[in-house]
Design a protein around this motif. Structure first.
Motif, PDB file in Angstrom:
ATOM      1  N   VAL A  35      32.111  44.859  39.634  1.00  0.00           N
ATOM      2  CA  VAL A  35      31.776  44.731  41.060  1.00  0.00           C
ATOM      3  C   VAL A  35      32.992  44.385  41.908  1.00  0.00           C
ATOM      4  CG1 VAL A  35      29.436  44.032  40.508  1.00  0.00           C
ATOM      5  CG2 VAL A  35      31.175  42.278  40.853  1.00  0.00           C
ATOM      6  N   TYR A  36      34.134  44.079  41.285  1.00  0.00           N
ATOM      7  CA  TYR A  36      35.300  43.674  42.043  1.00  0.00           C
ATOM      8  C   TYR A  36      36.159  44.892  42.389  1.00  0.00           C
ATOM      9  CZ  TYR A  36      33.755  39.307  39.966  1.00  0.00           C
ATOM     10  OH  TYR A  36      32.986  38.252  39.548  1.00  0.00           O
ATOM     11  N   GLY A  37      36.975  44.735  43.431  1.00  0.00           N
ATOM     12  CA  GLY A  37      37.727  45.865  43.944  1.00  0.00           C
ATOM     13  C   GLY A  37      38.959  46.236  43.155  1.00  0.00           C
ATOM     14  N   SER A  38      39.401  45.380  42.225  1.00  0.00           N
ATOM     15  CA  SER A  38      40.623  45.671  41.469  1.00  0.00           C
ATOM     16  C   SER A  38      40.611  44.901  40.162  1.00  0.00           C
ATOM     17  CB  SER A  38      41.867  45.291  42.287  1.00  0.00           C
ATOM     18  OG  SER A  38      41.924  43.890  42.483  1.00  0.00           O
ATOM     19  N   ASP A  39      41.486  45.339  39.252  1.00  0.00           N
ATOM     20  CA  ASP A  39      41.635  44.607  37.992  1.00  0.00           C
ATOM     21  C   ASP A  39      42.165  43.196  38.243  1.00  0.00           C
ATOM     22  OD1 ASP A  39      40.761  46.811  36.615  1.00  0.00           O
ATOM     23  OD2 ASP A  39      42.769  47.528  36.093  1.00  0.00           O
ATOM     24  N   ALA A  40      43.025  43.057  39.255  1.00  0.00           N
ATOM     25  CA  ALA A  40      43.576  41.736  39.562  1.00  0.00           C
ATOM     26  C   ALA A  40      42.479  40.781  40.007  1.00  0.00           C
ATOM     27  CB  ALA A  40      44.649  41.865  40.644  1.00  0.00           C
ATOM     28  N   ASN A  41      41.539  41.252  40.839  1.00  0.00           N
ATOM     29  CA  ASN A  41      40.443  40.393  41.283  1.00  0.00           C
ATOM     30  C   ASN A  41      39.485  40.080  40.141  1.00  0.00           C
ATOM     31  OD1 ASN A  41      41.444  40.229  43.835  1.00  0.00           O
ATOM     32  ND2 ASN A  41      39.972  41.623  44.762  1.00  0.00           N
ATOM     33  N   GLN A  42      39.318  41.026  39.230  1.00  0.00           N
ATOM     34  CA  GLN A  42      38.493  40.766  38.051  1.00  0.00           C
ATOM     35  C   GLN A  42      39.104  39.644  37.219  1.00  0.00           C
ATOM     36  OE1 GLN A  42      37.610  44.250  35.697  1.00  0.00           O
ATOM     37  NE2 GLN A  42      37.381  43.057  33.831  1.00  0.00           N
ATOM     38  N   THR A  43      40.418  39.691  37.036  1.00  0.00           N
ATOM     39  CA  THR A  43      41.111  38.630  36.309  1.00  0.00           C
ATOM     40  C   THR A  43      41.032  37.311  37.067  1.00  0.00           C
ATOM     41  OG1 THR A  43      42.644  40.245  35.368  1.00  0.00           O
ATOM     42  CG2 THR A  43      43.324  37.945  35.316  1.00  0.00           C
ATOM     43  N   ALA A  44      41.155  37.378  38.405  1.00  0.00           N
ATOM     44  CA  ALA A  44      41.074  36.162  39.216  1.00  0.00           C
ATOM     45  C   ALA A  44      39.716  35.496  39.078  1.00  0.00           C
ATOM     46  CB  ALA A  44      41.355  36.498  40.681  1.00  0.00           C
ATOM     47  N   ALA A  45      38.640  36.302  39.053  1.00  0.00           N
ATOM     48  CA  ALA A  45      37.294  35.738  38.915  1.00  0.00           C
ATOM     49  C   ALA A  45      37.152  35.018  37.578  1.00  0.00           C
ATOM     50  CB  ALA A  45      36.245  36.844  39.036  1.00  0.00           C
ATOM     51  N   ARG A  46      37.673  35.610  36.503  1.00  0.00           N
ATOM     52  CA  ARG A  46      37.611  34.942  35.194  1.00  0.00           C
ATOM     53  C   ARG A  46      38.412  33.655  35.206  1.00  0.00           C
ATOM     54  NH1 ARG A  46      38.412  40.213  32.880  1.00  0.00           N
ATOM     55  NH2 ARG A  46      40.574  39.654  32.442  1.00  0.00           N
ATOM     56  N   TRP A  47      39.584  33.690  35.842  1.00  0.00           N
ATOM     57  CA  TRP A  47      40.429  32.499  35.888  1.00  0.00           C
ATOM     58  C   TRP A  47      39.751  31.390  36.680  1.00  0.00           C
ATOM     59  CZ3 TRP A  47      42.734  29.518  39.621  1.00  0.00           C
ATOM     60  CH2 TRP A  47      43.716  28.637  39.185  1.00  0.00           C
ATOM     61  N   ILE A  48      39.152  31.729  37.817  1.00  0.00           N
ATOM     62  CA  ILE A  48      38.498  30.716  38.644  1.00  0.00           C
ATOM     63  C   ILE A  48      37.354  30.068  37.873  1.00  0.00           C
ATOM     64  CG2 ILE A  48      37.072  30.380  40.694  1.00  0.00           C
ATOM     65  CD1 ILE A  48      38.768  32.531  42.081  1.00  0.00           C
ATOM     66  N   MET A  49      36.540  30.884  37.201  1.00  0.00           N
ATOM     67  CA  MET A  49      35.425  30.327  36.436  1.00  0.00           C
ATOM     68  C   MET A  49      35.918  29.446  35.302  1.00  0.00           C
ATOM     69  SD  MET A  49      32.520  30.982  37.718  1.00  0.00           S
ATOM     70  CE  MET A  49      31.657  30.317  36.311  1.00  0.00           C
ATOM     71  N   SER A  50      36.938  29.904  34.604  1.00  0.00           N
ATOM     72  CA  SER A  50      37.480  29.116  33.496  1.00  0.00           C
ATOM     73  C   SER A  50      38.055  27.807  34.010  1.00  0.00           C
ATOM     74  CB  SER A  50      38.562  29.923  32.770  1.00  0.00           C
ATOM     75  OG  SER A  50      39.149  29.169  31.735  1.00  0.00           O
ATOM     76  N   ASN A  51      38.775  27.856  35.135  1.00  0.00           N
ATOM     77  CA  ASN A  51      39.356  26.653  35.707  1.00  0.00           C
ATOM     78  C   ASN A  51      38.274  25.696  36.180  1.00  0.00           C
ATOM     79  OD1 ASN A  51      41.756  25.177  36.746  1.00  0.00           O
ATOM     80  ND2 ASN A  51      40.805  25.572  38.714  1.00  0.00           N
ATOM     81  N   LEU A  52      37.223  26.236  36.783  1.00  0.00           N
ATOM     82  CA  LEU A  52      36.135  25.395  37.284  1.00  0.00           C
ATOM     83  C   LEU A  52      35.424  24.684  36.143  1.00  0.00           C
ATOM     84  CD1 LEU A  52      34.572  24.703  39.936  1.00  0.00           C
ATOM     85  CD2 LEU A  52      32.978  26.504  39.301  1.00  0.00           C
ATOM     86  N   ILE A  53      35.200  25.387  35.043  1.00  0.00           N
ATOM     87  CA  ILE A  53      34.478  24.805  33.913  1.00  0.00           C
ATOM     88  C   ILE A  53      35.370  23.860  33.116  1.00  0.00           C
ATOM     89  CG2 ILE A  53      33.264  25.324  31.768  1.00  0.00           C
ATOM     90  CD1 ILE A  53      32.407  27.969  33.019  1.00  0.00           C
ATOM     91  N   ASP A  54      36.624  24.253  32.906  1.00  0.00           N
ATOM     92  CA  ASP A  54      37.523  23.427  32.102  1.00  0.00           C
ATOM     93  C   ASP A  54      37.841  22.097  32.766  1.00  0.00           C
ATOM     94  OD1 ASP A  54      37.621  25.271  30.150  1.00  0.00           O
ATOM     95  OD2 ASP A  54      39.645  25.983  30.548  1.00  0.00           O
TER      96      ASP A  54
END
Length: 747
Positions: free
Chosen positions: A556-575
């Motif tokens: 659903v994201y506009g780019s591979d970079a935003n897809q990676t950013a979404a994973r990073w944000i979730m991982s950072n939020l949970i960690d």
């Protein structure tokens, strides 16, 4: 005679020339003795507040006495970004210094590491008038010191020093499934005037045992908005805040937390530590013990796919192939047909080379970056008191010219550097007692690589790039007015949500999710202004340190970079936060690519791209009086051998051996329902039957057990002894996470 006259003339000319040079030098603002004596500048470190070890920020105070006419301009502090002395950073503030007056300026400089050693760092202090002319330039130094090894720093506003004394004498070991460590504390007595001059961002907690001035209270509220922790006596709380408290006598203000105690309370060390633990909770303790984001993790994520707009090699290969064919066989055949004109090959080949060179140049120009571009990722928390934005930002300049990026409004901006100043461990300044005159002299002539100018209206970032496509990284936080909210009218019972959610923000949200008691669900898209009804929507996701456990849709994201950013944000939020695993409230959030981080459109910015996670706490009603639902992935009483078979942080299973584990149903009482949330057919679980003395396989036909079916497996403390085993280790499997509903017997 003539020779002597010539000698006299030359001597007169040399005197005139030298006199003129002296006059010019004396007239130059930075050279004149009058200007040199006009300002008396003193550099000192600290602001009277305690500096714990390991922090990467240091307050530097510059005191400037004006011995001449009124001064209007700016003051600039320049220093190296670390021990390698390869890059410089300048911090700039507006300065108005009346004649005969002394003004003080505070700069929070970055990348200072404390290791109980004492060492000096050189700085260059410049004063520039309104026309940008330098009127004073001096190199000074400040001394870095750390007073101890305390992790926890508290400020106490009180009529007596009882609380600060208890804090100084106390310490405790803290351990959860996700973080552990020794917490040593330091308490500082403060008055209203102290609060106005210190940097509250370095305080972990404040205790208000007496009221403060309105100006000091406004500063405390700004600090509280961004994860501050405040303890207040009830009489002050009723006047200053007055919100309804929860059952634990706590409430929130922005993203900060407030604990209220009786005004006449007599504190003991044990009671103080218990209150601090309750106030911080797992979220605050994780941040306290784990520290800041990793520099490499931030830079790697922001730099991901930054070359996505570079030319595609396929087009160039096609042009090259056509060029080879035309230059060789095609030109030869064409010139050989009819009348032989092959002697013209010497002219055809250069012409083709020129034409195709222009084509290649045009292809490259079509995708060439000409201006600065920015990438970011943000966590934006919506609260009743305002919006708190936490952003990581990368600024990339495609050339080596000056780059200017302006952030609108007031913000807190911290540059992120790879290098640090160190103390005795390898510093250029040796043991800290030796001044490095060479570094001071070198700093006097350095040009800045990065300059930051801050005001109430905006923050300017000026970058002097040393190479093309040079990257600069920043951490930005802002407090904004609310522009809509995420609303919810939900009930939760037996692992399911019922009700309605609505997005009244201006942002179109993707991969919207809800987390509640450590479990959650993904809802999909929620456009701006839209609502969604939930009917028996199952919470079927376990919040683990692996963001993949949320099973978010990457398409659903506009780019591979935003897809990676979404994973990073979730991982950072949970960690780095316990809010999703342990909070008693529910959290609703969604990603957006529409968020505006406040970069001014100056016409010199190529693009601003990134991803933001919009987060808000929501209220969820649990059916029944004194009923509770929670995810249970906490194992106790396991042996060291069993702990080697799975990751106690993420609960991922490492081996196919049988794992013995206990589930605690603390606080539930009389459970009537239990569900295996992260059901996996590859994993088998058996509960110990206290009636037969055997382990019975459970969840074979269904991943839900009723209260009656659960009764044989509960002891008097509502504990379950279980054995877990994974069949196939070819893919990731996890310890079963259970959600339970129960209450008192009279419900």
């Amino acid at each position: 005679m003539i020779q002597e006259r010539r000698s006299i003339v030359w001597r007169i000319l040399m005197v005139l020339i030298l006199s003129g040079l002296c006059v010019c030098m004396m007239a130059h603002p930075s050279m004149a003795d009058g200007e040199a004596e006009r300002f008396t500048i003193v550099c000192s470190a600290g602001d009277g507040f305690y500096i714990p070890d390991g922090m990467a920020e240091y307050p530097v105070r510059i005191s400037v006495s004006n011995n001449g006419a009124d001064f209007h301009g700016v003051i600039k502090l320049m220093m190296y970004t670390g021990d390698n002395m390869e890059e410089t950073v300048a911090y700039v503030q507006k300065a108005v210094i009346p004649a005969g007056e002394t003004e003080s300026f505070k700069f929070n400089v970055q990348n200072i590491y404390f290791d109980l050693s004492s060492y000096k760092i050189p700085v260059r202090i410049e004063l520039l008038d309104e026309n940008g002319n330098q009127v004073s330039c001096q190199t000074l130094e400040f001394q870095v010191t750390s007073d101890g090894s305390a992790i926890f720093l508290g400020g106490v506003v009180s009529r007596n020093d009882q609380i600060s004394q208890l804090m100084n004498a106390s310490g405790f070991d803290y351990e959860t499934d996700y973080v552990y460590g020794r917490v040593t504390m330091q308490g500082i007595n403060l008055a209203s005037e102290d609060i106005m001059v210190i940097d509250l961002s370095r305080a972990d907690m404040l205790v208000l045992d007496m009221d403060v001035t309105d100006e000091a209270w406004e500063k405390i509220l700004d600090w509280l908005m961004t994860d501050g922790h405040l303890m207040m006596s009830r009489d002050i709380y009723d006047v200053r805040i007055g919100k309804t408290l929860d059952d634990d006598a706590m409430t929130t203000w922005g993203t900060g937390r407030v604990l209220v105690y009786d005004s006449e309370k007599k504190w003991s060390g044990t009671e103080l530590i218990r209150s601090i633990k309750a106030l911080f909770g797992p979220t605050g303790m994780s941040a306290l013990l784990e520290g800041n984001d990793n520099f490499w993790r931030i830079t790697n994520q922001l730099s991901y796919d930054m070359w996505s707009k570079t030319p595609k090699i396929g087009g160039y290969l096609l042009v090259l192939l056509i060029y080879i064919l035309l230059m060789g066989p095609a030109a030869y055949v064409f010139l050989s047909r009819g009348k032989d004109r092959r002697e013209y090959m010497w002219g055809v080949i250069p012409c083709l080379a020129i034409v195709f060179s222009l084509i290649i140049y045009q292809l490259g120009s079509a995708v060439r970056y000409s201006d600065t571009f920015v990438r970011y990722n943000s966590i934006v928390q919506l609260t009743d008191e305002g919006t708190v934005e936490d952003t990581r930002m990368m600024v990339t300049s495609p050339d080596t010219e000056h780059t200017i990026v302006t952030l609108e409004g007031k913000c807190s901006l911290i540059p992120l550097f790879e290098d640090y100043y160190w103390g005795s461990n390898g510093s250029y300044y040796g043991d800290g007692n030796m001044k490095d005159d060479r570094s001071r002299a070198r700093l006097m002539t350095e040009a800045y690589d990065l300059a930051i100018t801050s005001s109430e209206e905006k923050t300017d970032i000026l970058i002097n790039s040393g190479e093309v496509f040079d990257n600069s990284y920043f951490s930005v936080s802002r407090i904004l007015e609310n522009d809509g909210e995420l609303k919810a009218d939900l009930q939760f019972y037996r692992g399911c949500f019922n009700g309605t959610i609505r997005n009244t923000t201006p942002w179109n949200l993707k991969n919207v999710w809800i987390a509640y008691h450590g479990i959650g669900m993904v809802l999909g898209e929620l456009p701006a202004g839209q609502s969604v009804a939930l009917n028996q929507a199952e919470a079927d996701i376990v919040v683990t340190p692996y963001a993949e456990s949320f099973d978010l849709d990457p398409t659903v994201y506009g780019s591979d970079a935003n897809q990676t950013a979404a994973r990073w944000i979730m991982s950072n939020l949970i960690d780095n936060s316990g809010m999703l695993r342990d909070s008693s409230c529910a959290v609703m959030a969604g990603f957006t690519e529409d968020y505006d981080i406040g970069i001014e459109d100056s016409g010199e910015i190529e693009s601003v791209n990134g991803m933001a996670l919009i987060v808000q706490n929501i209220a969820v009603q649990s059916s029944g009086r004194n009923w509770s639902s929670q995810a249970l992935v906490h194992g106790t009483g396991v042996s060291d051998d069993d702990e080697m078979n799975y990751d106690t942080y993420s609960y991922m299973i490492y081996s196919s051996d049988v794992i013995n584990i206990n589930y605690q149903l603390d606080g539930v009482g009389c459970p009537d329902y239990i569900k295996w949330v992260n059901h996996d057919p590859n994993v088998h679980i058996a509960f110990y039957n206290y009636g037969t003395g055997n382990y019975d396989s459970v969840f074979e036909d269904s991943y839900v057990l009723s209260g009656d079916e659960l009764t044989p497996y509960l002891d008097e403390q509502y504990h379950i002894m279980a054995q877990v085993q994974a069949d196939d280790m070819g893919y990731n499997s996890y310890i079963p996470a259970l959600t339970v509903t129960g209450g008192k017997a009279d419900d």
